[in-house]
Design an enzyme around this catalytic site. Structure first.
Site, PDB file in Angstrom:
ATOM      1  CB  ALA A  27      34.056  36.191  36.842  1.00 45.95           C
ATOM      2  N   PRO A  28      35.727  36.101  34.126  1.00 47.88           N
ATOM      3  CG  PRO A  28      37.955  35.347  34.043  1.00 47.88           C
ATOM      4  CD  PRO A  28      36.916  35.921  34.993  1.00 47.88           C
ATOM      5  N   PRO A  39      29.002  36.542  35.752  1.00 51.07           N
ATOM      6  CG  PRO A  39      27.751  34.576  35.516  1.00 51.07           C
ATOM      7  CD  PRO A  39      27.709  35.954  36.120  1.00 51.07           C
ATOM      8  CD  GLU A  61      44.397  38.877  35.577  1.00 53.35           C
ATOM      9  OE1 GLU A  61      45.021  39.148  34.532  1.00 53.35           O
ATOM     10  OE2 GLU A  61      43.860  37.802  35.790  1.00 53.35           O
ATOM     11  CB  CYS A  81      46.158  36.229  31.460  1.00 54.90           C
ATOM     12  SG  CYS A  81      45.506  36.107  33.122  1.00 54.90           S
ATOM     13  CD  GLU A 122      46.023  36.932  26.579  1.00 55.27           C
ATOM     14  OE1 GLU A 122      46.309  36.374  27.653  1.00 55.27           O
ATOM     15  OE2 GLU A 122      45.243  37.904  26.503  1.00 55.27           O
TER      16      GLU A 122
END
Length: 479
Positions: free
Chosen positions: A152-153, A179, A251, A285, A381
């Site tokens: 996870a980000p 995490p 993702e 994002c 980005e």
């Protein structure tokens, strides 16, 4: 007098444990820049233990009925509501997010998403049986894939954890979740809550850095690797998983175009786009950070957007008037600052463009105009509270520029012309197209992109299906 640091621990096979070799990482509160906790820097032994626990738990969890898995997930959702204030406090300390917005904008959708997948657990079915060869009946079974390695980000530590574990557990898989190295606290708390409900070994948390994540993806036990993160990380995961043909769910980044036509209600568009661009410090994002405006309203729109930026506040988590908190870490502050420092001469900073304060990692809401399609800040980005604006002349140019990046996660179109909105939504090469809005998400609809934004879907029945495999069973009718 020194304050003792909080000690976070891995959660493996129903027990909280330090890293086997005792290594730790300092965890920093981004609102203050100060260390407040330590987290395990897990190595191979820790990953082995977690994977073995998940593998041992898989057969019995797989064989539970959908109704039983649903009950577990519903209990988890209820427990998250009961412990909401604890989760909010942990998440805010992890990320610096405003307490009030975390309470209203994250806890309710997280709980709703878990309940959605609790319902999806009872929809785990194949297509109907039939005879496609004389004397033979075919059946399609939909089954869990096995142990899932999930990463996870740091931008939404709690919510992205939910997006990972909820569909996986609903489908009958077991999970080892890592995490981000900068934001483990809320995930460790989630493990405490889930551990009191789910059978041991079904849900495991391993804290650590990118080497820990690499060890998880390369481990022989998981059947699937799922990551939300950068394009670089996604490419590495896909390459590592390819060595033993693991399933991969990615993702990754985004660079959402926001196409504003001349018939748009400027005041409403500016209000909504500024919130969708600056919320969570632009660390999303799908954030509305790349605006393309028709030349007929460009100047008026930029002026209004700059005023909206100037009126937008960032600040401490307990300040009820702020829209967003700090950037997540010092490296992210350097990245955002670098984009602004490297702006070409033809660009103009209309608002912001600076750090706020000298404590923590706050950055002012920023608007940059005068940009060209091949500028770095258009193509890459930023992941910060920075909205860029370009001026286009017609629909064809808007579409070309909107699609002219390597990312393809989300987009939006702003117009009163229904036919134009439909044409644009058909031709925009993005996993989501919003019309006259930007960023709303619901559990029933899929989230995921194309191109370098990755593949696979989060949320929805499509996201649930990603955590299953298809088996064909054929039986002879002759006995």
């Amino acid at each position: 007098m020194t304050t003792e640091l909080r000690r976070l621990r891995n959660y493996i096979n129903g027990e909280f444990k330090d890293a086997a070799d005792g290594r730790t990482i300092d965890i920093v509160n981004p609102a203050t820049g100060e260390v407040y906790a330590t987290s395990p820097l897990s190595g191979q032994a820790d990953v082995d233990a977690a994977m073995e626990a998940a593998a041992a738990a898989f057969p019995s969890w797989r064989d539970t009925t959908p109704a039983e898995r649903q009950k577990v997930l519903l209990k988890i959702a209820d427990a998250f509501e009961v412990r909401a204030e604890d989760l909010i406090a942990a998440e805010s300390e992890n990320t610096g997010k405003p307490l009030g917005l975390t309470r209203t904008e994250e806890i309710p959708p997280m709980v709703d998403q878990i309940r959605f997948f609790a319902g999806a657990a009872r929809m785990l079915e194949g297509r109907s049986a039939g005879e496609y060869m004389e004397g033979m009946t075919s059946i399609v079974r939909r089954e869990p894939v096995g142990v899932c390695a999930q990463v996870a980000p740091w931008n939404y530590p709690m919510m992205m954890a939910v997006w990972k574990f909820a569909p996986a557990l609903a489908a009958g898989n077991t999970v080892v979740l890592k995490p981000s190295d900068t934001t483990p606290a809320s995930t460790v708390l989630m493990a405490e809550i889930i551990g009191a409900i789910a059978p041991k070994g079904v849900f495991n948390v391993v804290c650590g850095d990118r080497d820990t994540g690499r060890a998880m993806v390369e481990h022989p036990i998981p059947a699937m690797a799922s990551i939300t993160g950068s394009v670089r990380a996604g490419i590495q995961v896909a390459a590592s998983a390819a060595k033993d043909v693991k399933r991969v769910h990615l993702e990754l980044g985004g660079k959402a175009p926001v196409v504003v036509f001349e018939d748009t209600d400027i005041d409403k568009a500016v209000e909504d786009i500024s919130v969708a661009g600056f919320f969570n410090a632009g660390q999303d994002c799908t954030a509305a950070t790349r605006v393309l405006v028709h030349e007929a309203i460009h100047d008026e729109f930029v002026s209004a957007l700059a005023k909206a930026a100037a009126a937008t506040k960032t600040g401490a988590p307990d300040d009820e008037d702020v829209l967003y908190g700090p950037l997540n870490n010092a490296s992210q502050l350097d990245q955002v600052t670098g984009f602004i420092d490297r702006l070409p001469a033809h660009a103009k900073v209309e608002a912001g463009g600076r750090r706020v304060g000298d404590k923590g990692y706050f950055y002012a809401p920023t608007v940059v105009s005068g940009l060209k399609q091949d500028d770095e800040i258009i193509q890459n980005e930023v992941f910060g509270p920075v909205i860029t604006v370009q001026s286009f002349s017609d629909e064809a140019q808007a579409l070309e520029w909107a699609n002219g990046v390597e990312y393809a996660l989300a987009s939006s179109v702003w117009t009163k012309d229904h036919a134009r909105a439909m044409r644009m939504s058909k031709s925009l090469d993005f996993g989501c197209v919003w019309i006259n809005t930007h960023i709303p998400l619901v559990a029933e609809m899929p989230h995921g992109g194309f191109k370098k934004s990755g593949y696979g879907k989060d949320l929805s029945a499509y996201g649930f299906d990603d955590y299953t495999r298809i088996k064909h069973v054929m039986t002879s009718l002759d006995g």
